[in-house]
Write an enzyme that holds these catalytic residues in place. Structure first.
Site, PDB file in Angstrom:
ATOM      1  N   CYS A  73      19.475 -13.525  12.475  1.00  0.00           N
ATOM      2  CA  CYS A  73      19.539 -14.753  11.674  1.00  0.00           C
ATOM      3  C   CYS A  73      19.334 -15.917  12.635  1.00  0.00           C
ATOM      4  O   CYS A  73      20.090 -16.065  13.602  1.00  0.00           O
ATOM      5  CB  CYS A  73      20.904 -14.853  10.988  1.00  0.00           C
ATOM      6  SG  CYS A  73      21.227 -16.426  10.164  1.00  0.00           S
ATOM      7  N   CYS A 183      13.130 -18.416  10.125  1.00  0.00           N
ATOM      8  CA  CYS A 183      14.185 -17.758   9.361  1.00  0.00           C
ATOM      9  C   CYS A 183      13.723 -16.334   9.093  1.00  0.00           C
ATOM     10  O   CYS A 183      12.561 -16.118   8.712  1.00  0.00           O
ATOM     11  CB  CYS A 183      14.436 -18.500   8.040  1.00  0.00           C
ATOM     12  SG  CYS A 183      15.584 -17.653   6.916  1.00  0.00           S
TER      13      CYS A 183
END
Length: 259
Positions: A73, A183
């Site tokens: 992440c 992302c």
């Protein structure tokens, strides 16, 4: 320790894009994947909240015997990985937007970065960006709304397409030739992005680079698996199992876990 699993966590299903690269490069490694979909997206949360969630995920994976953890992440990496490395005695692999290759290879000297608010506002992102983009025009856009739609299984939807058009419009105006996906959820949008972007614009994500770094760290620490049988791959989510299963390759399935 060699037989112990690699741990991967993300704020939902996005990190499965990282898992696929890691599993392809390291097919003998046992892996545990943790999808914290209940708390997605991380990108809108405070640094304190992101750190708290990252600690929770890390300790769950350590309790399951993980020998190395991939923070799959971008937001958690940029806000929490320094703390995790300082406080836990196993290797951590982080995810950063691939600013360096985009900047070094840009011919138009203009690149786009699509990322979460948590990533773009972090000190680690600004440090990396400051090093490699001094002579580069950088168009940053917060992908507001993309992660919730992906987590809801709406990857192929008009809502996604409308948002992407809005985000890339100023990038096209600035003549970018590289689009950096900041992302791990966003690689699932590449088919839609390809329809919207001119063919000369290269889309870059961090998946393969993370897999190569994981392999190198395992070798450096003498932790690479020596098993010859099929690896044990486990997926856990505290959200909708169907959404996670939908992005997994055939043969893999997730279990629900409260965490």
């Amino acid at each position: 320790m060699k037989k112990q699993p690699i741990g991967i966590f993300d704020s939902g299903i996005g990190g499965t894009s990282i898992f696929k690269e890691v599993h392809t490069l390291l097919p003998n490694e046992n892996i545990i994947y943790l999808a914290d979909s209940k708390n997605a997206p991380y990108g809108n949360k405070s640094e304190e909240e992101i750190l708290k969630l990252s600690i929770k995920n890390t300790e769950l994976l350590i309790n399951k015997g993980c020998k190395l953890i991939i923070v799959a992440c971008n937001t958690a990496t940029t806000n929490a990985i320094n703390y995790l490395r300082e406080n836990y005695n196993i290797p951590f692999i982080g995810i950063e937007p691939a600013i360096k290759p985009a900047s070094l290879n840009s011919k138009s000297k203009s690149i786009g970065i699509l990322a979460t608010k948590g990533t773009l506002s972090s000190s680690l992102f600004h440090k990396t960006s400051g090093i490699y983009t001094k002579e580069i025009n950088v168009i940053e856009r917060v992908g507001e709304g993309l992660v919730p739609l992906i987590e809801a299984g709406k990857i192929d939807s008009d809502e996604i397409r409308d948002l992407l058009k809005t985000f890339i419009k100023p990038m096209l105006k600035a003549d970018i030739d590289h689009l950096v996906l900041g992302c791990t959820h966003y690689p699932y949008l590449i088919p839609e992005l390809r329809k919207l972007l001119p063919i000369n614009i290269k889309i870059i994500d961090s998946g393969l680079a993370v897999a190569k770094q994981t392999k190198a760290v395992l070798e450096d620490n003498n932790l690479q698996s020596d098993i010859n049988s099929s690896p044990n791959i486990q997926f856990y989510t505290n959200g909708n199992i169907k959404i996670l299963n939908a992005v997994l390759d055939y043969g893999f399935s997730a279990k629900h876990l409260d965490f």
